[in-house]
Design a protein around this motif. Structure first.
Motif, PDB file in Angstrom:
ATOM      1  N   HIS A  24      25.860   2.349  -4.350  1.00 56.28           N
ATOM      2  CA  HIS A  24      24.647   1.647  -4.772  1.00 56.28           C
ATOM      3  C   HIS A  24      24.078   0.760  -3.667  1.00 56.28           C
ATOM      4  O   HIS A  24      24.823   0.225  -2.850  1.00 56.28           O
ATOM      5  N   HIS A  25      22.757   0.621  -3.675  1.00 55.69           N
ATOM      6  CA  HIS A  25      22.069  -0.382  -2.876  1.00 55.69           C
ATOM      7  C   HIS A  25      21.896  -1.588  -3.780  1.00 55.69           C
ATOM      8  O   HIS A  25      21.420  -1.459  -4.908  1.00 55.69           O
ATOM      9  N   ILE A  26      22.265  -2.762  -3.294  1.00 54.78           N
ATOM     10  CA  ILE A  26      22.047  -3.993  -4.048  1.00 54.78           C
ATOM     11  C   ILE A  26      20.911  -4.718  -3.344  1.00 54.78           C
ATOM     12  O   ILE A  26      21.071  -5.226  -2.237  1.00 54.78           O
ATOM     13  N   ILE A  27      19.739  -4.690  -3.961  1.00 54.51           N
ATOM     14  CA  ILE A  27      18.530  -5.265  -3.379  1.00 54.51           C
ATOM     15  C   ILE A  27      18.390  -6.688  -3.926  1.00 54.51           C
ATOM     16  O   ILE A  27      18.266  -6.878  -5.135  1.00 54.51           O
ATOM     17  N   MET A  28      18.397  -7.665  -3.018  1.00 57.23           N
ATOM     18  CA  MET A  28      18.392  -9.069  -3.436  1.00 57.23           C
ATOM     19  C   MET A  28      17.006  -9.688  -3.259  1.00 57.23           C
ATOM     20  O   MET A  28      16.377  -9.530  -2.221  1.00 57.23           O
ATOM     21  N   PHE A  29      16.559 -10.368  -4.306  1.00 56.12           N
ATOM     22  CA  PHE A  29      15.309 -11.121  -4.306  1.00 56.12           C
ATOM     23  C   PHE A  29      15.661 -12.568  -4.641  1.00 56.12           C
ATOM     24  O   PHE A  29      15.626 -12.963  -5.803  1.00 56.12           O
ATOM     25  N   LYS A  54       5.272 -12.482   2.249  1.00 58.44           N
ATOM     26  CA  LYS A  54       5.031 -12.851   3.649  1.00 58.44           C
ATOM     27  C   LYS A  54       6.034 -12.172   4.573  1.00 58.44           C
ATOM     28  O   LYS A  54       5.677 -11.667   5.625  1.00 58.44           O
ATOM     29  N   GLU A  55       7.277 -12.179   4.172  1.00 61.00           N
ATOM     30  CA  GLU A  55       8.327 -11.575   4.991  1.00 61.00           C
ATOM     31  C   GLU A  55       8.164 -10.054   5.068  1.00 61.00           C
ATOM     32  O   GLU A  55       8.395  -9.458   6.120  1.00 61.00           O
ATOM     33  N   ILE A  56       7.761  -9.435   3.974  1.00 60.12           N
ATOM     34  CA  ILE A  56       7.535  -7.984   3.972  1.00 60.12           C
ATOM     35  C   ILE A  56       6.408  -7.640   4.933  1.00 60.12           C
ATOM     36  O   ILE A  56       6.504  -6.696   5.716  1.00 60.12           O
ATOM     37  N   MET A  57       5.328  -8.416   4.904  1.00 61.48           N
ATOM     38  CA  MET A  57       4.200  -8.156   5.804  1.00 61.48           C
ATOM     39  C   MET A  57       4.584  -8.436   7.255  1.00 61.48           C
ATOM     40  O   MET A  57       4.154  -7.752   8.168  1.00 61.48           O
ATOM     41  N   LEU A  61       5.882  -3.188   6.238  1.00 61.64           N
ATOM     42  CA  LEU A  61       6.333  -2.355   5.124  1.00 61.64           C
ATOM     43  C   LEU A  61       6.789  -0.991   5.611  1.00 61.64           C
ATOM     44  O   LEU A  61       7.819  -0.482   5.171  1.00 61.64           O
ATOM     45  N   ASP A  62       6.036  -0.408   6.557  1.00 61.27           N
ATOM     46  CA  ASP A  62       6.422   0.905   7.069  1.00 61.27           C
ATOM     47  C   ASP A  62       7.764   0.839   7.802  1.00 61.27           C
ATOM     48  O   ASP A  62       8.556   1.775   7.733  1.00 61.27           O
ATOM     49  N   ASN A  63       8.057  -0.275   8.476  1.00 59.07           N
ATOM     50  CA  ASN A  63       9.354  -0.427   9.134  1.00 59.07           C
ATOM     51  C   ASN A  63      10.485  -0.492   8.117  1.00 59.07           C
ATOM     52  O   ASN A  63      11.570   0.053   8.358  1.00 59.07           O
ATOM     53  N   MET A  64      10.236  -1.151   6.988  1.00 60.82           N
ATOM     54  CA  MET A  64      11.263  -1.236   5.952  1.00 60.82           C
ATOM     55  C   MET A  64      11.524   0.136   5.330  1.00 60.82           C
ATOM     56  O   MET A  64      12.663   0.492   5.044  1.00 60.82           O
ATOM     57  N   GLY A  83       5.608  -6.561  -7.947  1.00 59.76           N
ATOM     58  CA  GLY A  83       4.356  -7.195  -7.571  1.00 59.76           C
ATOM     59  C   GLY A  83       4.317  -7.739  -6.152  1.00 59.76           C
ATOM     60  O   GLY A  83       3.454  -8.541  -5.817  1.00 59.76           O
ATOM     61  N   LEU A  84       5.235  -7.305  -5.303  1.00 60.82           N
ATOM     62  CA  LEU A  84       5.257  -7.778  -3.922  1.00 60.82           C
ATOM     63  C   LEU A  84       4.290  -7.020  -3.025  1.00 60.82           C
ATOM     64  O   LEU A  84       3.849  -7.549  -2.003  1.00 60.82           O
ATOM     65  N   ILE A  85       3.997  -5.785  -3.393  1.00 58.77           N
ATOM     66  CA  ILE A  85       3.007  -4.978  -2.669  1.00 58.77           C
ATOM     67  C   ILE A  85       2.183  -4.208  -3.698  1.00 58.77           C
ATOM     68  O   ILE A  85       2.583  -4.084  -4.856  1.00 58.77           O
ATOM     69  N   SER A  86       1.043  -3.681  -3.258  1.00 60.47           N
ATOM     70  CA  SER A  86       0.221  -2.880  -4.165  1.00 60.47           C
ATOM     71  C   SER A  86       0.566  -1.400  -3.988  1.00 60.47           C
ATOM     72  O   SER A  86       1.194  -1.003  -3.005  1.00 60.47           O
ATOM     73  N   GLU A  87       0.123  -0.614  -4.941  1.00 62.42           N
ATOM     74  CA  GLU A  87       0.326   0.842  -4.872  1.00 62.42           C
ATOM     75  C   GLU A  87      -0.358   1.411  -3.627  1.00 62.42           C
ATOM     76  O   GLU A  87       0.176   2.297  -2.976  1.00 62.42           O
ATOM     77  N   GLU A  88      -1.538   0.884  -3.295  1.00 60.14           N
ATOM     78  CA  GLU A  88      -2.281   1.352  -2.111  1.00 60.14           C
ATOM     79  C   GLU A  88      -1.524   1.031  -0.827  1.00 60.14           C
ATOM     80  O   GLU A  88      -1.497   1.834   0.107  1.00 60.14           O
ATOM     81  N   GLU A  89      -0.904  -0.153  -0.757  1.00 57.89           N
ATOM     82  CA  GLU A  89      -0.122  -0.522   0.425  1.00 57.89           C
ATOM     83  C   GLU A  89       1.078   0.412   0.583  1.00 57.89           C
ATOM     84  O   GLU A  89       1.405   0.835   1.698  1.00 57.89           O
ATOM     85  N   LEU A  90       1.711   0.749  -0.529  1.00 62.07           N
ATOM     86  CA  LEU A  90       2.842   1.669  -0.488  1.00 62.07           C
ATOM     87  C   LEU A  90       2.390   3.039  -0.005  1.00 62.07           C
ATOM     88  O   LEU A  90       3.019   3.623   0.880  1.00 62.07           O
TER      89      LEU A  90
END
Length: 101
Positions: A24-29, A54-57, A61-64, A83-90
């Motif tokens: 599993h990946h454990i994704i922490m927020f 802010k950190e994602i930008m 996002l493409d690097n992540m 809600g951290l990014i929009s569908e269009e950004e993804l």
């Protein structure tokens, strides 16, 4: 006899914990976390923190999402759901990764 049973239970618990981390990946927020299933057993990105918007930008996002394991596990969709990014950004990031757009 009782000591052997206790040792067996401890070994089983440690074994399951190792399997869980491998599978599993454990994704922490912050203090919250989400568990995503991996496609294969490995230790790559078992623990990952994308940070806030802010950190994602800042990271890009493409690097992540360049990491195929995280992308295939659904990290992008999870970021949209939270809600951290929009569908269009993804979609833009995925197009940039897949097609160089």
């Amino acid at each position: 006899m009782r000591d052997r049973i206790i040792k067996f239970i401890i070994v089983c618990a440690v074994g399951y914990a190792l399997y869980f981390v491998l599978a599993h990946h454990i994704i922490m927020f912050g203090r919250d976390f989400v568990v995503l299933k991996k496609e294969k057993l490995d230790l790559g990105h078992s623990f990952y923190s994308p940070g806030d918007r802010k950190e994602i930008m800042y990271k890009g996002l493409d690097n992540m999402l360049m990491n195929e394991d995280l992308r295939n596990a659904g990290l992008g969709e999870l970021l949209v759901e939270r809600g951290l990014i929009s569908e269009e950004e993804l979609e833009g990031a995925l197009n940039k990764i897949d097609y160089g757009e």
